[in-house]
Motif scaffolding. Structure first.
Motif, PDB file in Angstrom:
ATOM      1  N   LEU A   6       0.830  -1.204   0.000  1.00 18.92           N
ATOM      2  CA  LEU A   6       0.000   0.000   0.000  1.00 18.92           C
ATOM      3  C   LEU A   6       0.865   1.255   0.000  1.00 18.92           C
ATOM      4  CD1 LEU A   6      -2.866  -1.027   2.451  1.00 18.92           C
ATOM      5  CD2 LEU A   6      -2.891  -1.016  -0.056  1.00 18.92           C
ATOM      6  N   MET A   7       1.966   1.229   0.757  1.00 20.00           N
ATOM      7  CA  MET A   7       2.865   2.386   0.733  1.00 20.00           C
ATOM      8  C   MET A   7       3.496   2.538  -0.648  1.00 20.00           C
ATOM      9  SD  MET A   7       5.958   3.463   3.286  1.00 20.00           S
ATOM     10  CE  MET A   7       4.761   3.981   4.535  1.00 20.00           C
ATOM     11  N   ALA A   8       3.878   1.417  -1.270  1.00 19.22           N
ATOM     12  CA  ALA A   8       4.420   1.478  -2.624  1.00 19.22           C
ATOM     13  C   ALA A   8       3.392   2.079  -3.581  1.00 19.22           C
ATOM     14  CB  ALA A   8       4.830   0.085  -3.082  1.00 19.22           C
ATOM     15  N   THR A   9       2.131   1.665  -3.447  1.00 18.31           N
ATOM     16  CA  THR A   9       1.065   2.198  -4.291  1.00 18.31           C
ATOM     17  C   THR A   9       0.958   3.710  -4.133  1.00 18.31           C
ATOM     18  OG1 THR A   9      -0.164   0.125  -4.174  1.00 18.31           O
ATOM     19  CG2 THR A   9      -1.405   2.076  -4.789  1.00 18.31           C
ATOM     20  N   CYS A  10       1.089   4.196  -2.909  1.00 17.30           N
ATOM     21  CA  CYS A  10       1.038   5.644  -2.670  1.00 17.30           C
ATOM     22  C   CYS A  10       2.149   6.372  -3.413  1.00 17.30           C
ATOM     23  CB  CYS A  10       1.143   5.936  -1.175  1.00 17.30           C
ATOM     24  SG  CYS A  10      -0.296   5.422  -0.205  1.00 17.30           S
ATOM     25  N   HIS A  11       3.262   5.685  -3.666  1.00 19.02           N
ATOM     26  CA  HIS A  11       4.388   6.282  -4.399  1.00 19.02           C
ATOM     27  C   HIS A  11       4.325   5.983  -5.893  1.00 19.02           C
ATOM     28  CE1 HIS A  11       6.780   7.830  -1.033  1.00 19.02           C
ATOM     29  NE2 HIS A  11       6.441   6.753  -0.356  1.00 19.02           N
ATOM     30  N   GLY A  12       3.232   5.383  -6.365  1.00 11.80           N
ATOM     31  CA  GLY A  12       3.113   5.063  -7.781  1.00 11.80           C
ATOM     32  C   GLY A  12       3.909   3.854  -8.202  1.00 11.80           C
ATOM     33  N   ILE A  13       4.266   2.992  -7.247  1.00 12.00           N
ATOM     34  CA  ILE A  13       5.093   1.817  -7.522  1.00 12.00           C
ATOM     35  C   ILE A  13       4.206   0.575  -7.582  1.00 12.00           C
ATOM     36  CG2 ILE A  13       6.929   0.337  -6.603  1.00 12.00           C
ATOM     37  CD1 ILE A  13       8.068   2.907  -5.305  1.00 12.00           C
ATOM     38  N   SER A  14       4.414  -0.229  -8.614  1.00  3.91           N
ATOM     39  CA  SER A  14       3.682  -1.476  -8.797  1.00  3.91           C
ATOM     40  C   SER A  14       4.500  -2.642  -8.266  1.00  3.91           C
ATOM     41  CB  SER A  14       3.371  -1.697 -10.281  1.00  3.91           C
ATOM     42  OG  SER A  14       2.554  -0.669 -10.796  1.00  3.91           O
ATOM     43  N   ALA A  15       3.847  -3.795  -8.128  1.00  2.00           N
ATOM     44  CA  ALA A  15       4.541  -4.983  -7.623  1.00  2.00           C
ATOM     45  C   ALA A  15       3.908  -6.248  -8.171  1.00  2.00           C
ATOM     46  CB  ALA A  15       4.525  -5.008  -6.097  1.00  2.00           C
ATOM     47  N   SER A  16       4.729  -7.282  -8.307  1.00  2.00           N
ATOM     48  CA  SER A  16       4.266  -8.647  -8.561  1.00  2.00           C
ATOM     49  C   SER A  16       5.195  -9.569  -7.781  1.00  2.00           C
ATOM     50  CB  SER A  16       4.261  -8.965 -10.063  1.00  2.00           C
ATOM     51  OG  SER A  16       5.572  -8.857 -10.602  1.00  2.00           O
ATOM     52  N   PHE A  17       4.966 -10.874  -7.889  1.00  3.46           N
ATOM     53  CA  PHE A  17       5.647 -11.797  -6.992  1.00  3.46           C
ATOM     54  C   PHE A  17       6.299 -12.941  -7.766  1.00  3.46           C
ATOM     55  CE2 PHE A  17       1.788 -10.028  -5.092  1.00  3.46           C
ATOM     56  CZ  PHE A  17       2.386  -9.190  -4.162  1.00  3.46           C
ATOM     57  N   LEU A  18       7.424 -13.406  -7.237  1.00  2.00           N
ATOM     58  CA  LEU A  18       8.184 -14.494  -7.847  1.00  2.00           C
ATOM     59  C   LEU A  18       8.491 -15.526  -6.770  1.00  2.00           C
ATOM     60  CD1 LEU A  18      10.581 -12.213  -9.920  1.00  2.00           C
ATOM     61  CD2 LEU A  18       8.960 -13.834 -10.910  1.00  2.00           C
ATOM     62  N   ASN A  19       7.455 -16.156  -6.256  1.00  2.00           N
ATOM     63  CA  ASN A  19       7.604 -17.015  -5.086  1.00  2.00           C
ATOM     64  C   ASN A  19       7.874 -18.476  -5.411  1.00  2.00           C
ATOM     65  OD1 ASN A  19       7.222 -14.935  -3.198  1.00  2.00           O
ATOM     66  ND2 ASN A  19       5.001 -15.108  -3.381  1.00  2.00           N
ATOM     67  N   GLN A  20       8.217 -18.789  -6.663  1.00  2.00           N
ATOM     68  CA  GLN A  20       8.400 -20.191  -7.020  1.00  2.00           C
ATOM     69  C   GLN A  20       9.419 -20.921  -6.139  1.00  2.00           C
ATOM     70  OE1 GLN A  20       8.095 -17.527  -9.070  1.00  2.00           O
ATOM     71  NE2 GLN A  20       7.931 -18.164 -11.218  1.00  2.00           N
ATOM     72  N   PRO A  21      10.580 -20.317  -5.815  1.00  2.00           N
ATOM     73  CA  PRO A  21      11.503 -21.051  -4.930  1.00  2.00           C
ATOM     74  C   PRO A  21      10.909 -21.324  -3.551  1.00  2.00           C
ATOM     75  CG  PRO A  21      12.643 -19.259  -6.050  1.00  2.00           C
ATOM     76  CD  PRO A  21      11.177 -19.065  -6.307  1.00  2.00           C
ATOM     77  N   LEU A  22      10.089 -20.407  -3.052  1.00  2.00           N
ATOM     78  CA  LEU A  22       9.466 -20.603  -1.747  1.00  2.00           C
ATOM     79  C   LEU A  22       8.381 -21.676  -1.834  1.00  2.00           C
ATOM     80  CD1 LEU A  22       9.144 -16.858  -0.663  1.00  2.00           C
ATOM     81  CD2 LEU A  22      11.121 -18.396  -0.520  1.00  2.00           C
ATOM     82  N   ASP A  23       7.626 -21.674  -2.921  1.00  2.00           N
ATOM     83  CA  ASP A  23       6.609 -22.713  -3.110  1.00  2.00           C
ATOM     84  C   ASP A  23       7.261 -24.090  -3.234  1.00  2.00           C
ATOM     85  OD1 ASP A  23       4.694 -20.731  -3.104  1.00  2.00           O
ATOM     86  OD2 ASP A  23       4.432 -20.692  -5.275  1.00  2.00           O
ATOM     87  N   LEU A  24       8.366 -24.154  -3.968  1.00  2.00           N
ATOM     88  CA  LEU A  24       9.060 -25.435  -4.128  1.00  2.00           C
ATOM     89  C   LEU A  24       9.608 -25.903  -2.789  1.00  2.00           C
ATOM     90  CD1 LEU A  24      10.004 -27.599  -6.131  1.00  2.00           C
ATOM     91  CD2 LEU A  24      12.112 -26.282  -6.428  1.00  2.00           C
ATOM     92  N   ARG A  25      10.136 -24.987  -2.005  1.00  2.00           N
ATOM     93  CA  ARG A  25      10.599 -25.318  -0.653  1.00  2.00           C
ATOM     94  C   ARG A  25       9.465 -25.929   0.161  1.00  2.00           C
ATOM     95  NH1 ARG A  25      11.509 -20.177   2.870  1.00  2.00           N
ATOM     96  NH2 ARG A  25       9.239 -20.365   2.975  1.00  2.00           N
ATOM     97  N   ASP A  26       8.280 -25.333   0.078  1.00  2.00           N
ATOM     98  CA  ASP A  26       7.134 -25.859   0.824  1.00  2.00           C
ATOM     99  C   ASP A  26       6.694 -27.215   0.276  1.00  2.00           C
ATOM    100  OD1 ASP A  26       7.155 -23.583   2.390  1.00  2.00           O
ATOM    101  OD2 ASP A  26       5.543 -22.587   1.298  1.00  2.00           O
TER     102      ASP A  26
END
Length: 335
Positions: free
Chosen positions: A261-281
């Protein structure tokens, strides 16, 4: 001043805030229950846990933590203080948080800005500009994570490149798992109305490997899907917690949403690359502990275009409440 729970409109207000939170594959695995006029309870919905890629329920808890942060903000905007107790009943693991509301001072400017960003925030899988995020903004995002008991660790170009290679290797390994592919396909259907990641928010495929964006088209081959150039220097950050238990996952989710939400206030977008974490799980491997804690989210940030919102469940489905109140709320929740 009436508590938000004292009126149907106030309950609607909380439900709408919660439903806007990000969640793994947009599963939206949370429910809300009211206890009298001053306590709200957040519960997970185990039927929405990803059985293959999230066997521990880690991603489900992180998702619910993000919804919890939105609830806290909505309560503050109403002029109340949310006193949160995480995992209050060891005999009821589905009860993730109890939130008692007491009258307080009006919300401050930061809280109002973050609340306004709830409806604007989107997961953005489009290419980002090559502009670097200013160090002062990154510092603010790190402080935001720390306020929720987590660490945000921005990576330099070399570390980001190495992590992208790990992401690519994890993706390759997971793409050979039939159970994972079936689960991914089930939640990335092209015509989902209320949940999941439908085609209109998949984003394009990257024209190179390792790609800085997760490919949600694996289970739904689309020959007309765009192939485009992404930013040359993806800006990545890792969100970590000191521990790796359900309570830490809930802290991670709240930190994630505050950061987003703070990033959004600064006009910053985001996405996620959680594949290594998912594979760990999935493989139940030992966490490759980061120097600053256990990795819970891998976030790509930058300046991206406006994108559509992923679908959301009808808010009425999120309410665990007596039938009379649900019947009164349904017309409001359709507005």
């Amino acid at each position: 001043m009436l508590s938000p729970l004292a009126s149907d409109l106030g309950v609607q207000y909380l439900l709408v805030a919660a439903e806007q939170a990000p969640s793994v594959l947009n599963t939206q695995p949370w429910r809300l229950r009211t206890v009298g006029d001053d306590v709200a309870e957040l519960l997970c919905d185990p039927s929405r846990r990803l059985r293959v890629s999230d066997p521990r329920g880690r991603s489900m808890h992180v998702s619910c933590g993000a919804a919890l942060f939105n609830l806290r903000l909505a309560i503050r905007i109403g002029g109340y203080r949310p006193a949160v107790s995480l995992l209050p009943d060891p005999d009821a693991p589905e009860l993730l948080a109890s939130i008692r509301m007491t009258e307080s001072t009006p919300a401050n400017a930061t809280e109002r800005s973050l609340y306004s960003a709830i409806r604007v925030r989107r997961t953005n899988r489009e290419p980002f500009d090559d502009r670097l995020i200013p160090p002062s903004v990154l510092a603010g995002l790190r402080i935001a994570a720390s306020r929720e008991g987590a660490n945000l660790v921005p990576l330099d170009a070399e570390a980001a490149g190495e992590l992208l290679e790990q992401v690519a290797m994890a993706s390759d390994e997971m793409s050979g798992d039939r159970g994972y592919l079936a689960e991914l396909a089930a939640w990335t259907a092209g015509r989902a109305l209320f949940d999941g990641v439908p085609r209109h928010v998949h984003g394009p495929r990257a024209d190179r490997d390792p790609a800085p964006v997760r490919d949600f088209g694996l289970g739904h081959r689309n020959p007309n899907r765009r192939v485009v150039r992404f930013e040359s220097r993806p800006q990545l950050a890792v969100l970590t917690t000191r521990g790796d238990r359900p309570v830490d996952w809930l802290h991670a989710g709240q930190a994630l949403q505050r950061v987003l939400l703070m990033a959004t206030c600064h006009g910053i977008s985001a996405s996620f690359l959680n594949q290594p974490l998912d594979l760990r799980d999935m493989r139940r491997r030992t966490d490759p502990r980061h120097a600053r804690g256990h990795a819970q989210m891998i976030i790509r940030m930058g300046y991206g275009p406006v994108v559509p919102r992923a679908p959301r469940r009808p808010a009425g489905e999120l309410l665990l409440e007596d039938s009379a109140r649900k019947e009164r709320l349904m017309p409001l929740l359709r507005l």
